[in-house]
Motif scaffolding. Sequence first.
Motif, PDB file in Angstrom:
ATOM      1  N   UNK A  32       0.163  44.114  16.744  1.00  0.00           N
ATOM      2  CA  UNK A  32      -0.718  42.957  16.925  1.00  0.00           C
ATOM      3  C   UNK A  32      -1.428  42.602  15.628  1.00  0.00           C
ATOM      4  N   UNK A  33      -1.979  43.593  14.958  1.00  0.00           N
ATOM      5  CA  UNK A  33      -2.667  43.322  13.698  1.00  0.00           C
ATOM      6  C   UNK A  33      -1.699  42.786  12.657  1.00  0.00           C
ATOM      7  N   UNK A  34      -0.458  43.232  12.710  1.00  0.00           N
ATOM      8  CA  UNK A  34       0.532  42.690  11.789  1.00  0.00           C
ATOM      9  C   UNK A  34       0.846  41.235  12.058  1.00  0.00           C
ATOM     10  N   UNK A  35       1.031  40.877  13.338  1.00  0.00           N
ATOM     11  CA  UNK A  35       1.327  39.480  13.677  1.00  0.00           C
ATOM     12  C   UNK A  35       0.179  38.553  13.322  1.00  0.00           C
ATOM     13  N   UNK A  36      -1.049  39.050  13.453  1.00  0.00           N
ATOM     14  CA  UNK A  36      -2.221  38.246  13.090  1.00  0.00           C
ATOM     15  C   UNK A  36      -2.586  38.406  11.618  1.00  0.00           C
ATOM     16  N   UNK A  37      -1.722  39.042  10.842  1.00  0.00           N
ATOM     17  CA  UNK A  37      -1.897  39.200   9.401  1.00  0.00           C
ATOM     18  C   UNK A  37      -3.175  39.948   9.029  1.00  0.00           C
ATOM     19  N   UNK A  38      -3.576  40.852   9.893  1.00  0.00           N
ATOM     20  CA  UNK A  38      -4.679  41.758   9.565  1.00  0.00           C
ATOM     21  C   UNK A  38      -4.143  43.025   8.921  1.00  0.00           C
ATOM     22  N   UNK A  39      -2.924  43.355   9.174  1.00  0.00           N
ATOM     23  CA  UNK A  39      -2.227  44.440   8.508  1.00  0.00           C
ATOM     24  C   UNK A  39      -0.949  43.882   7.904  1.00  0.00           C
ATOM     25  N   UNK A  40      -0.509  44.495   6.821  1.00  0.00           N
ATOM     26  CA  UNK A  40       0.725  44.085   6.148  1.00  0.00           C
ATOM     27  C   UNK A  40       1.885  44.802   6.828  1.00  0.00           C
ATOM     28  N   UNK A  41       2.682  44.043   7.591  1.00  0.00           N
ATOM     29  CA  UNK A  41       3.786  44.669   8.298  1.00  0.00           C
ATOM     30  C   UNK A  41       4.785  45.316   7.343  1.00  0.00           C
ATOM     31  N   UNK A  42       4.986  44.715   6.176  1.00  0.00           N
ATOM     32  CA  UNK A  42       5.908  45.321   5.203  1.00  0.00           C
ATOM     33  C   UNK A  42       5.393  46.695   4.772  1.00  0.00           C
ATOM     34  N   UNK A  43       4.081  46.810   4.569  1.00  0.00           N
ATOM     35  CA  UNK A  43       3.502  48.095   4.183  1.00  0.00           C
ATOM     36  C   UNK A  43       3.586  49.095   5.333  1.00  0.00           C
ATOM     37  N   UNK A  44       3.363  48.624   6.554  1.00  0.00           N
ATOM     38  CA  UNK A  44       3.480  49.505   7.711  1.00  0.00           C
ATOM     39  C   UNK A  44       4.906  50.018   7.859  1.00  0.00           C
ATOM     40  N   UNK A  45       5.878  49.160   7.588  1.00  0.00           N
ATOM     41  CA  UNK A  45       7.278  49.577   7.637  1.00  0.00           C
ATOM     42  C   UNK A  45       7.567  50.616   6.555  1.00  0.00           C
ATOM     43  N   UNK A  46       7.057  50.360   5.348  1.00  0.00           N
ATOM     44  CA  UNK A  46       7.297  51.282   4.246  1.00  0.00           C
ATOM     45  C   UNK A  46       6.670  52.652   4.509  1.00  0.00           C
ATOM     46  N   UNK A  47       5.518  52.654   5.182  1.00  0.00           N
ATOM     47  CA  UNK A  47       4.816  53.904   5.463  1.00  0.00           C
ATOM     48  C   UNK A  47       5.362  54.628   6.692  1.00  0.00           C
ATOM     49  N   UNK A  48       6.235  53.967   7.435  1.00  0.00           N
ATOM     50  CA  UNK A  48       6.797  54.577   8.630  1.00  0.00           C
ATOM     51  C   UNK A  48       5.948  54.405   9.873  1.00  0.00           C
ATOM     52  N   UNK A  49       4.854  53.650   9.783  1.00  0.00           N
ATOM     53  CA  UNK A  49       4.014  53.410  10.962  1.00  0.00           C
ATOM     54  C   UNK A  49       4.689  52.445  11.932  1.00  0.00           C
ATOM     55  N   UNK A  50       5.589  51.622  11.400  1.00  0.00           N
ATOM     56  CA  UNK A  50       6.353  50.663  12.196  1.00  0.00           C
ATOM     57  C   UNK A  50       7.824  50.836  11.823  1.00  0.00           C
ATOM     58  N   UNK A  51       8.711  50.717  12.808  1.00  0.00           N
ATOM     59  CA  UNK A  51      10.150  50.881  12.568  1.00  0.00           C
ATOM     60  C   UNK A  51      10.865  49.581  12.898  1.00  0.00           C
ATOM     61  N   UNK A  52      11.966  49.340  12.226  1.00  0.00           N
ATOM     62  CA  UNK A  52      12.754  48.134  12.454  1.00  0.00           C
ATOM     63  C   UNK A  52      14.212  48.517  12.682  1.00  0.00           C
ATOM     64  N   UNK A  53      14.818  47.949  13.725  1.00  0.00           N
ATOM     65  CA  UNK A  53      16.223  48.181  14.024  1.00  0.00           C
ATOM     66  C   UNK A  53      16.917  46.837  14.228  1.00  0.00           C
ATOM     67  N   UNK A  54      18.206  46.791  13.894  1.00  0.00           N
ATOM     68  CA  UNK A  54      18.959  45.556  14.063  1.00  0.00           C
ATOM     69  C   UNK A  54      19.164  44.862  12.730  1.00  0.00           C
ATOM     70  N   UNK A  55      19.148  43.546  12.761  1.00  0.00           N
ATOM     71  CA  UNK A  55      19.358  42.748  11.551  1.00  0.00           C
ATOM     72  C   UNK A  55      18.058  42.718  10.762  1.00  0.00           C
ATOM     73  N   UNK A  56      17.879  43.693   9.896  1.00  0.00           N
ATOM     74  CA  UNK A  56      16.600  43.847   9.213  1.00  0.00           C
ATOM     75  C   UNK A  56      16.328  42.715   8.219  1.00  0.00           C
ATOM     76  N   UNK A  57      17.381  42.151   7.631  1.00  0.00           N
ATOM     77  CA  UNK A  57      17.176  41.060   6.678  1.00  0.00           C
ATOM     78  C   UNK A  57      16.557  39.848   7.381  1.00  0.00           C
ATOM     79  N   UNK A  58      17.098  39.497   8.544  1.00  0.00           N
ATOM     80  CA  UNK A  58      16.544  38.384   9.307  1.00  0.00           C
ATOM     81  C   UNK A  58      15.136  38.719   9.786  1.00  0.00           C
ATOM     82  N   UNK A  59      14.938  39.948  10.228  1.00  0.00           N
ATOM     83  CA  UNK A  59      13.617  40.356  10.717  1.00  0.00           C
ATOM     84  C   UNK A  59      12.567  40.242   9.623  1.00  0.00           C
ATOM     85  N   UNK A  60      12.890  40.705   8.426  1.00  0.00           N
ATOM     86  CA  UNK A  60      11.939  40.584   7.315  1.00  0.00           C
ATOM     87  C   UNK A  60      11.628  39.113   7.023  1.00  0.00           C
ATOM     88  N   UNK A  61      12.634  38.266   7.083  1.00  0.00           N
ATOM     89  CA  UNK A  61      12.419  36.838   6.831  1.00  0.00           C
ATOM     90  C   UNK A  61      11.498  36.230   7.897  1.00  0.00           C
TER      91      UNK A  61
END
Length: 239
Positions: free
Chosen positions: A202-231
Amino acid sequence: MYGALTDEQYLTSTARDAGVMTAVLTRHPLTTPVPSCPGWDLAELGGHLGVIHRWARDSLASDSPPDEGQPPSREELAGWYRDSADALLSALRAARSDDPCWGFGPHPRTVRFWLRRQAHETCIHAWDAANAVGAPPAIAADLAADGLDEVAGMFYPRQIRLGRREPLGVALAFAATDVGRVSVLGEGEPVATVSGSAEQLLLGLWRRRDLAALLADGDVRMDGDTAVAHAVLAEQLTP
């Protein structure tokens, strides 16, 4: 349609977070910058939320958008904010949740829209205020998961309806692993899934947290087409 929590859960959440906001406005300099709302200080944040509380209260008795007011002087702000929140809560408690009223969500437009919307509005801005002066309180997982549904089912479609953005043309799934709920944002079958705690998502969607940083830190995981998801995650998905 308007949320997964009960009326009382929304009211309890709004009251709790309004208390957090009141405490911050009372105990800290109003000139304190709010990092998660660039360009605002605590006075501007409290003024914004108090105006929204009064606007929502007036909406309960209207079938068209009421006029927005203005916050008072900074010297009066903390007490005025407390009174604004109290008036909203009193009006919400006095109304029946299925009573019709004006709102900016999908039809049917009823008091329950504001029960949910004000819980989330107050939650995010209380987080902003507490984060500006120290460690913010945790957001309850069930409330945060409901907030993900609100973004996916109300705010994102509203952005498109108002011409503020084009449809994504793809969909992402947001899996709140701590409550076992999934929200799908966009069009079609999800091409990727972003997983993590409901609060972090939620904080990531509202831009209170940096989702890219959360992904890099392992707090958030991404599966599937990651290139599209990042975009997609780089887009403005909320107001």
